[in-house]
Design a protein around this motif. Structure first.
Motif, PDB file in Angstrom:
ATOM      1  N   PHE A 291     -15.926  45.648  22.664  1.00  0.00           N
ATOM      2  CA  PHE A 291     -15.669  46.284  24.080  1.00  0.00           C
ATOM      3  C   PHE A 291     -16.439  45.652  25.034  1.00  0.00           C
ATOM      4  CE2 PHE A 291     -15.064  50.163  20.694  1.00  0.00           C
ATOM      5  CZ  PHE A 291     -13.798  49.878  20.857  1.00  0.00           C
ATOM      6  N   LEU A 292     -17.630  45.123  24.876  1.00  0.00           N
ATOM      7  CA  LEU A 292     -18.614  44.790  25.741  1.00  0.00           C
ATOM      8  C   LEU A 292     -17.999  43.349  26.471  1.00  0.00           C
ATOM      9  CD1 LEU A 292     -22.179  45.168  24.386  1.00  0.00           C
ATOM     10  CD2 LEU A 292     -20.993  46.479  26.251  1.00  0.00           C
ATOM     11  N   ILE A 293     -17.329  42.718  25.487  1.00  0.00           N
ATOM     12  CA  ILE A 293     -16.678  41.429  26.026  1.00  0.00           C
ATOM     13  C   ILE A 293     -15.532  41.757  26.878  1.00  0.00           C
ATOM     14  CG2 ILE A 293     -15.483  39.412  24.997  1.00  0.00           C
ATOM     15  CD1 ILE A 293     -17.191  39.170  22.661  1.00  0.00           C
ATOM     16  N   LEU A 294     -14.708  42.569  26.207  1.00  0.00           N
ATOM     17  CA  LEU A 294     -13.533  43.291  27.126  1.00  0.00           C
ATOM     18  C   LEU A 294     -13.739  43.645  28.625  1.00  0.00           C
ATOM     19  CD1 LEU A 294     -10.415  43.371  26.806  1.00  0.00           C
ATOM     20  CD2 LEU A 294     -10.888  45.692  25.891  1.00  0.00           C
ATOM     21  N   LEU A 538     -17.683  52.814  28.111  1.00  0.00           N
ATOM     22  CA  LEU A 538     -18.719  51.528  28.005  1.00  0.00           C
ATOM     23  C   LEU A 538     -18.096  50.364  28.563  1.00  0.00           C
ATOM     24  CD1 LEU A 538     -21.380  50.362  26.872  1.00  0.00           C
ATOM     25  CD2 LEU A 538     -19.969  49.800  24.586  1.00  0.00           C
ATOM     26  N   ALA A 539     -16.655  50.080  28.276  1.00  0.00           N
ATOM     27  CA  ALA A 539     -16.004  48.878  28.941  1.00  0.00           C
ATOM     28  C   ALA A 539     -15.858  49.178  30.431  1.00  0.00           C
ATOM     29  CB  ALA A 539     -14.753  48.694  28.365  1.00  0.00           C
ATOM     30  N   VAL A 540     -15.564  50.110  30.871  1.00  0.00           N
ATOM     31  CA  VAL A 540     -15.560  50.466  32.517  1.00  0.00           C
ATOM     32  C   VAL A 540     -16.918  50.343  32.977  1.00  0.00           C
ATOM     33  CG1 VAL A 540     -14.983  52.295  34.082  1.00  0.00           C
ATOM     34  CG2 VAL A 540     -13.435  51.936  32.029  1.00  0.00           C
ATOM     35  N   LEU A 541     -18.057  50.843  32.636  1.00  0.00           N
ATOM     36  CA  LEU A 541     -19.346  50.606  33.083  1.00  0.00           C
ATOM     37  C   LEU A 541     -19.616  49.129  33.093  1.00  0.00           C
ATOM     38  CD1 LEU A 541     -21.281  53.479  31.271  1.00  0.00           C
ATOM     39  CD2 LEU A 541     -20.454  53.446  33.665  1.00  0.00           C
ATOM     40  N   VAL A 542     -19.508  48.345  32.320  1.00  0.00           N
ATOM     41  CA  VAL A 542     -19.656  46.932  32.202  1.00  0.00           C
ATOM     42  C   VAL A 542     -18.936  46.331  33.369  1.00  0.00           C
ATOM     43  CG1 VAL A 542     -19.597  44.764  30.876  1.00  0.00           C
ATOM     44  CG2 VAL A 542     -20.594  46.895  29.874  1.00  0.00           C
ATOM     45  N   ALA A 543     -17.585  46.502  33.291  1.00  0.00           N
ATOM     46  CA  ALA A 543     -16.775  45.796  34.153  1.00  0.00           C
ATOM     47  C   ALA A 543     -17.190  46.278  35.721  1.00  0.00           C
ATOM     48  CB  ALA A 543     -15.410  46.273  34.099  1.00  0.00           C
ATOM     49  N   ASN A 544     -17.825  47.429  35.753  1.00  0.00           N
ATOM     50  CA  ASN A 544     -18.044  47.973  37.226  1.00  0.00           C
ATOM     51  C   ASN A 544     -19.355  47.402  37.694  1.00  0.00           C
ATOM     52  OD1 ASN A 544     -16.800  50.087  38.869  1.00  0.00           O
ATOM     53  ND2 ASN A 544     -16.375  50.910  37.004  1.00  0.00           N
ATOM     54  N   ALA A 545     -20.196  47.153  36.571  1.00  0.00           N
ATOM     55  CA  ALA A 545     -21.477  46.531  37.029  1.00  0.00           C
ATOM     56  C   ALA A 545     -21.318  45.262  37.563  1.00  0.00           C
ATOM     57  CB  ALA A 545     -22.378  46.781  35.714  1.00  0.00           C
ATOM     58  N   ILE A 546     -20.437  44.583  36.905  1.00  0.00           N
ATOM     59  CA  ILE A 546     -20.025  43.024  37.488  1.00  0.00           C
ATOM     60  C   ILE A 546     -19.410  43.230  38.685  1.00  0.00           C
ATOM     61  CG2 ILE A 546     -18.978  40.936  36.829  1.00  0.00           C
ATOM     62  CD1 ILE A 546     -19.419  41.552  33.861  1.00  0.00           C
ATOM     63  N   SER A 547     -18.370  43.765  38.777  1.00  0.00           N
ATOM     64  CA  SER A 547     -17.691  44.048  40.048  1.00  0.00           C
ATOM     65  C   SER A 547     -18.214  44.536  41.385  1.00  0.00           C
ATOM     66  CB  SER A 547     -16.267  44.693  39.948  1.00  0.00           C
ATOM     67  OG  SER A 547     -15.531  45.112  41.290  1.00  0.00           O
ATOM     68  N   GLN A 548     -19.206  45.711  41.035  1.00  0.00           N
ATOM     69  CA  GLN A 548     -19.963  46.189  42.146  1.00  0.00           C
ATOM     70  C   GLN A 548     -20.916  45.232  42.721  1.00  0.00           C
ATOM     71  OE1 GLN A 548     -21.254  50.274  41.971  1.00  0.00           O
ATOM     72  NE2 GLN A 548     -19.408  50.810  40.864  1.00  0.00           N
ATOM     73  N   LYS A 549     -21.447  44.473  42.021  1.00  0.00           N
ATOM     74  CA  LYS A 549     -22.574  43.606  42.314  1.00  0.00           C
ATOM     75  C   LYS A 549     -22.013  42.302  43.346  1.00  0.00           C
ATOM     76  CE  LYS A 549     -26.643  42.081  42.147  1.00  0.00           C
ATOM     77  NZ  LYS A 549     -27.941  42.591  42.904  1.00  0.00           N
ATOM     78  N   ASN A 550     -20.705  42.230  42.978  1.00  0.00           N
ATOM     79  CA  ASN A 550     -20.423  40.858  43.851  1.00  0.00           C
ATOM     80  C   ASN A 550     -19.286  41.151  44.879  1.00  0.00           C
ATOM     81  OD1 ASN A 550     -21.524  38.392  41.986  1.00  0.00           O
ATOM     82  ND2 ASN A 550     -20.809  40.024  40.484  1.00  0.00           N
TER      83      ASN A 550
END
Length: 720
Positions: A291-294, A538-550
């Motif tokens: 899920f984290l990788i996804l 969990l997958a949404v939070l990881v994806a959001n963390a990457i997207s919102q930072k950049n």
């Protein structure tokens, strides 16, 4: 000459005229006593109904109205798509005719959508969510909520969605805009019925509820609709708006699903995308790693998509040819772009590697298949294949992994091109499908690497037992049934493991593009399945963390490209951004007036600035801020006073000062030069401010407007 009439005779004639009027009124309106009683009963009923608050009734009307319109649009779209499918099937095997029938239909519908909507109002194109976010920040954009825009957007959106997966556009964004327009119109009706003055706070509450209704009446998900209105639309959400949003969204979602039952599409009220997933063992604990990788993959792809989409929007406006077409001949640009997209998705051509014959809803249904396609393809090689939408992804000259990869690569730039079309369209549903395809491909690869699960010992446990078994049905009124979604009766192939993982990637990618976590709950509501809520979040939070930072969100990017007066979010959380104060970016040259100023000084101030209000100080030598005066009052002041060099014949006031003849409004809020940027930013958002004056020990030293605040955020808090 007319002879004067004596006073007595004049009075008698007036009484006769009054009697004639009364007789006339009695002739046309009989039974005055009964009418008074009926009017009194209606007033009593009105008072009793509005004792609980008139908001309930207007929110109920809003939810039911938008659900009915949404369902009617779905039926019309289904009928038109069925006609196009029939034409393509009955045209025969002549390649040229099949190509023309495949490409001309969506091209004509898109051209009509663009031409019709743009001819009525130029504000009907796109999703409308960037403009709504700007309106909710306190900026007045009246044209975007006009009632004529409603009809243009309904017709244009229906034609756009009829194009199907060829253009690959959705419904959510424009329907949120439609709900906001309906709420604004109902708000005006409310002021007429209740005989109250128009209240901006009431209008804001109706608009917030309308956003939840827009999402709820598309997916049948009221909770996600409210969360969407909080996350995406409103930077500061008032708790008192909670019940309004939930009530209106629940009414809309309930009515939307109830109409499906009345139309014999479902036996009872159920989720839009039903799932028959077995919940004996939802997922293995070790699968959290996947899920984290996804989520990481979705976040990276979302950053690339947002960057390319924003670059494409700017490039289209800067290019001479495309800029000229978008300025003068929008339908021509639409025809060229849609013709290119339709030619690529032509089924005998490249479309056979992209499952192009499936509709938008069938794409979702196929990607949520409860079976592993790699196992199905291996078990059915050389024999008759079982029925199912998954066959559209299984090509003899390419594997399942190849078709999914080709679909992702092609739809990446095709979706970006489709977002430049000047027609009413949404971009949330295509992102949904794209994320589902990412998850499907990832899950198929993981299932190939671990066919028995992560534990080699014990009974076999599939990798991700959270697939969608939507059974290939085409219910819910979204697209026309094709008959390909039902499995054949005589299939004897062994039951493969459940679907690998499109469920987690769909909200992860959509959430990372829109910077919203509510997409995780939206998936659960739309499918009626909650067992994978935690890994999905969990997958949404990881994806959001990457997207919102950049990257900014998809809707914020639209605001940036359109140059709307919207305050960008402060992305930087570094301690240095909290040290930025108002004194560093405020406007120091402020046109101010003194209480003792006369005609000449007011005239000079109006010529020097086009502000809507001007600060008033005690005197020229003592710049103590005492209040503000509006521009309209200053114009009235000039009109009622005489210019010092005017001729003597004009009958106007020759003397008079600003403090004596104008109403000076008191200052309710002012900044100190040492007010931090973060404090000013939150106050502007919370109170919907447009301009605030800055004082030091009561003396006026500057002003801060949205322009200075936005420049400070871009240059100081969010350095490039």
């Amino acid at each position: 000459m007319e002879r004067p009439v004596p006073r007595g005779l004049r009075g008698e004639k007036e009484e006769e005229e009054v009697e004639r009027v009364l007789v006339s009124e009695h002739v046309w309106r009989p039974c005055p006593t009964a009418r008074r009683r009926v009017r009194g009963c209606l007033e009593w009923v009105k008072r009793q109904l509005f004792r609980v608050g008139e908001d309930w009734y207007f929110l109920f009307i809003l939810g039911v109205l938008m659900a009915t319109i949404s369902f009617a649009m779905d039926i019309i779209i289904a009928r038109l798509h069925a006609a196009h499918t029939w034409l393509y099937r009955e045209i025969g095997d002549i390649g040229v005719l099949k190509y023309l029938s495949w490409t001309l239909f969506p091209t004509a519908m898109a051209a009509f959508s663009s031409g019709f909507s743009q001819s009525i109002t130029p504000h009907s194109g796109g999703s409308g969510i960037p403009e709504l976010k700007t309106i909710l920040m306190g900026v007045v954009l009246e044209d975007y909520l006009a009632i004529q825009n409603f009809g243009a957007k309904v017709v244009g959106l229906t034609c756009t969605l009829t194009c199907g997966s060829t253009v690959f556009l959705g419904k959510v964004g424009p329907y949120v805009h439609l709900s906001a327009m309906a709420a604004a119109y109902l708000g005006k009706m409310r002021t007429t019925v209740t005989r109250e003055y128009e209240n901006k706070f009431k209008q804001h509450e109706m608009l917030v509820a309308a956003q939840a209704v827009g999402v709820a009446t598309v997916f049948g998900a009221p909770i996600s609709g409210v969360l969407f209105s909080i996350e995406v639309m409103s930077p500061h959400f008032a708790v008192r708006d909670y019940w309004r949003g939930f009530f209106a969204a629940t009414c809309g979602a309930f009515m939307f699903r109830l109409l499906a039952v009345f139309n014999s599409e479902q036996e009872t009220i159920a989720a839009v995308f039903k799932s028959d997933l077995k919940l004996d063992f939802p997922f293995d604990l070790l699968e959290t790693f996947f899920f984290l990788i996804l989520g990481t993959i979705c976040g990276i792809v979302a950053c690339a998509y947002l960057f390319c989409q924003r670059w494409m929007m700017v490039a289209v406006k800067r290019n001479r040819l495309t800029a000229k077409l978008l300025a003068t001949d929008k339908p021509v640009y639409t025809v060229l772009a849609v013709l290119l997209l339709a030619s690529i998705t032509f089924p005998p051509g490249l479309g056979q590697f992209m499952a192009s014959r499936l509709t938008m809803k069938e794409h979702l249904i196929s990607l949520f298949d409860n079976r592993t396609w790699g196992v199905l393809a291996a078990n059915t090689s050389g024999v008759a294949k079982p029925g199912g939408l998954w066959q559209e992804w299984d090509h003899p000259s390419a594997t399942i992994y190849g078709t999914l990869t080709f679909f992702l690569l092609m739809k990446f730039w095709m979706l970006i091109l489709a977002t430049t079309l000047p027609l009413p369209a949404g971009y949330f549903m295509p992102i949904f499908i794209y994320g589902a395809a990412i998850g499907r491909l990832t899950g198929e690869v993981v299932a190939l690497l671990f066919p028995r699960g992560l534990h080699s010992e014990g009974p076999p446990r599939p990798i991700i037992p959270a697939g969608y078994a939507l059974a290939g049905e085409s219910g819910g009124g979204g697209d026309a049934p094709t008959g390909r979604g039902h499995p054949q009766v005589g299939d004897t192939h062994p039951t493969p493991p459940p679907d690998p993982a499109p469920r987690q990637a769909r909200p992860a990618f959509a959430g990372s593009v829109t910077h919203a976590v509510s997409t995780a709950l939206l998936v659960c509501e739309a499918t009626g399945h909650l067992s994978h809520l935690l890994p999905t979040v969990l997958a949404v939070l990881v994806a959001n963390a990457i997207s919102q930072k950049n990257q900014p969100s998809f809707y914020d990017a639209g605001i940036i490209v359109k140059k709307l007066p919207y305050l960008p979010p402060i992305r930087s959380r570094h301690i240095a951004s909290y040290r930025v104060v108002v004194e560093e970016f405020m406007e120091r040259r402020v046109v101010a007036l003194a209480k003792g100023d006369g005609f000449q000084e007011v005239l000079v101030a109006l010529d020097a600035s086009a502000d809507t209000e001007y600060p008033v100080v005690e005197s020229t030598g003592s710049p103590t801020l005492v209040g503000t005066v509006s521009r309209s009052q200053l114009v009235t002041f000039l009109q009622s006073h005489k210019h010092p060099q005017a001729p003597q014949g004009e009958k106007l006031a020759t003397v008079g000062t600003l403090g004596d003849d104008c109403t000076i409004e008191p200052i309710m809020l002012q900044f100190s030069p040492w007010t931090s940027l973060h404090q000013a930013y939150h106050l502007f958002q919370l109170l919907k401010l447009q301009r605030v004056f800055v004082t030091r020990s009561g003396e006026l030293v500057g002003a801060v407007s949205r322009t200075e605040l936005r420049r400070a955020i871009e240059d100081l808090a969010n350095p490039k």
